[in-house]
Design an enzyme around this catalytic site. Sequence first.
Site, mmCIF file in Angstrom:
data_model
loop_
_atom_site.group_PDB
_atom_site.id
_atom_site.type_symbol
_atom_site.label_atom_id
_atom_site.label_comp_id
_atom_site.label_asym_id
_atom_site.label_seq_id
_atom_site.Cartn_x
_atom_site.Cartn_y
_atom_site.Cartn_z
ATOM 1 N N GLU A 37 -6.360 -3.012 5.635
ATOM 2 C CA GLU A 37 -6.273 -2.079 4.507
ATOM 3 C C GLU A 37 -7.040 -2.640 3.326
ATOM 4 O O GLU A 37 -7.007 -3.848 3.080
ATOM 5 C CB GLU A 37 -4.814 -1.862 4.039
ATOM 6 C CG GLU A 37 -3.990 -0.971 4.920
ATOM 7 C CD GLU A 37 -2.550 -0.793 4.430
ATOM 8 O OE1 GLU A 37 -2.294 -0.893 3.208
ATOM 9 O OE2 GLU A 37 -1.687 -0.568 5.284
ATOM 10 N N GLU A 83 2.648 -5.483 6.825
ATOM 11 C CA GLU A 83 3.066 -6.034 5.531
ATOM 12 C C GLU A 83 4.505 -6.520 5.495
ATOM 13 O O GLU A 83 5.348 -5.992 4.762
ATOM 14 C CB GLU A 83 2.834 -5.014 4.405
ATOM 15 C CG GLU A 83 1.368 -4.695 4.194
ATOM 16 C CD GLU A 83 1.054 -4.189 2.790
ATOM 17 O OE1 GLU A 83 1.983 -3.933 2.019
ATOM 18 O OE2 GLU A 83 -0.142 -4.064 2.481
HETATM 19 C C1 BG6 Z 1 0.186 -1.144 1.263
HETATM 20 C C2 BG6 Z 1 0.831 -0.347 2.368
HETATM 21 O O1 BG6 Z 1 1.163 -1.860 0.582
HETATM 22 O O2 BG6 Z 1 -0.538 -0.498 0.287
HETATM 23 C C3 BG6 Z 1 0.544 1.122 2.309
HETATM 24 O O3 BG6 Z 1 0.621 -0.865 3.650
HETATM 25 C C4 BG6 Z 1 0.605 1.562 0.868
HETATM 26 O O4 BG6 Z 1 1.462 1.805 3.112
HETATM 27 C C5 BG6 Z 1 -0.502 0.896 0.064
HETATM 28 O O5 BG6 Z 1 0.530 2.949 0.747
HETATM 29 C C6 BG6 Z 1 -0.392 1.168 -1.420
HETATM 30 O O6 BG6 Z 1 0.803 0.667 -1.913
HETATM 31 P P1 BG6 Z 1 1.719 1.428 -2.971
HETATM 32 O O7 BG6 Z 1 2.934 0.586 -3.136
HETATM 33 O O8 BG6 Z 1 0.918 1.518 -4.229
HETATM 34 O O9 BG6 Z 1 2.059 2.767 -2.418
#
Ligand code: BG6
Length: 487
Positions: free
Chosen positions: A392, A203
């Site tokens: 993800e 990311e």
């Molecule tokens: C992504 C990341 O942005 O989404 C993860 O790669 C992260 O590490 C997940 O935990 C959820 O994002 P956030 O900002 O809600 O913790």
Amino acid sequence: MFGKFSRRHFAKLAGFSALGMASPAKPADDAARPARQAPASFPDGFIWGTATSAYQIEGAVNEDGRGRSIWDTFAHTPGKIGDRSTADRANDHYHRYKEDVGLIKELGAKAYRFSIAWPRVFPQGTGAPNPKGLDFYDRLVDELLKNGIEPFATLYHWDLPQALQDRLGGWRSSETSRAFADYAGHVAERLSDRVKSFFTVNEVGRFVNFGYGWGIDAPGLKLPQGKLNQVHHNVALGHGLAVQAIRAKGRAGTKVGPAENIAACLPAIATPENIRAAEIATRELNASFLGVVLTGKYTDGFLSYTGKNAPKFTDDELKIIASPNDFVGLNIYAPQYYVVAIDKAPGFKVLPFPTSFPHMNVDWLRIGPETAYWVPRLAAKVWNIDTIYISENGTSADDKIAADGNVYDLDRIMYLRNYLAQLQRATSEGVPVRGYFLWSLMDNFEWIYGFEKRFGLYRVDFDTQRRIPKLSVSFYRDVIARNAIGA
Ligand code: BG6
């Protein structure tokens, strides 16, 4: 609650007969129904996995020679984390990894995406590696393989060694890009006998903008646009150099690619013109990372839009950045840009979101299942990609423990069911998605939210470290077992 529901329900049924009406139609006899179709499957060999990252779960921040990372510093800075927590202990995964591998096994998942903490391996970012730095990952990888789970390792999930931030300004300097490649080569040399796939950076679109532009992620800087664009460029360069280092130091056949939170562009209404507009938007709004990585060029649109703030680069750097990848990881959560076609440049118009647009229990996580269809479809078309992983996808949810001790995360199941249905639609049309990593295996340290937001399939009690399966574990296990979404 249940009693109240039963009474209302009963009254309703009684009402039907009092009025002399038939009860609601009974389902037709099975024999009279059309034959039930088998649920739509994913392709054979589709890789079902789950994902985590080092700083979010490991804890043990002072053990076995680990150096400090920018996230240690940031989380310990008052006012930065919503619930004032740090990940000093987090899920204590460093000590409980065997139990956690057991959770993956219980799911039936075939793959696990985890990240390696750079400051464990090179506590100062460069120089002499920590002799114990990779031992933990050795143990983890062996445990995964013993349980029939394929390891996918991410090399950079935001925990930059603090020493590089102090000495070089972190990713503000291309020295950091080179240090990243040395670290990547070192890891590949040691682990690629067992780890066959490496994600380089996770990311870029998030950690650069949030960390160096808006100051809300580590390292907490607010750089002007020109400098920010240079940071983007340095990270792209770091990715390219790491690809080359992995090819040079890893076993032949080691696979490598990025994992990006692609700017998700979707046609507001799927007419041919709007689909074309969404392709253009995908290309232009991802020009600073995926575009340059996959084509070796910044688009004309990007260069004219950034103007005097465009990054400084050489042709040689562009060649390095575009070193061929084996796959592209796309992190997909929410629709970001619904577009329609327009006649003038740039060929698309981004529509504003109505305030009533639905979202999950974090406000940025808008619900748009078709994101899982359009994003890989358009990415594959725009950049001619032949292997995509959804690196993800998942959601935060309320996840309270019910009186009977279970967590009925029906909203997560709703989200997953709908996104996966759209992903299945994509694979059935030949979009080359080869695997899916659900974020996340278990609740963890969610960056600026601390432990307030829960994205896990397993609920974690951070006082006792007890993990309990949420209902979504049963849902995902069923999907994996059938290689399809059940009815
Ligand atoms: C992504 C990341 O942005 O989404 C993860 O790669 C992260 O590490 C997940 O935990 C959820 O994002 P956030 O900002 O809600 O913790």
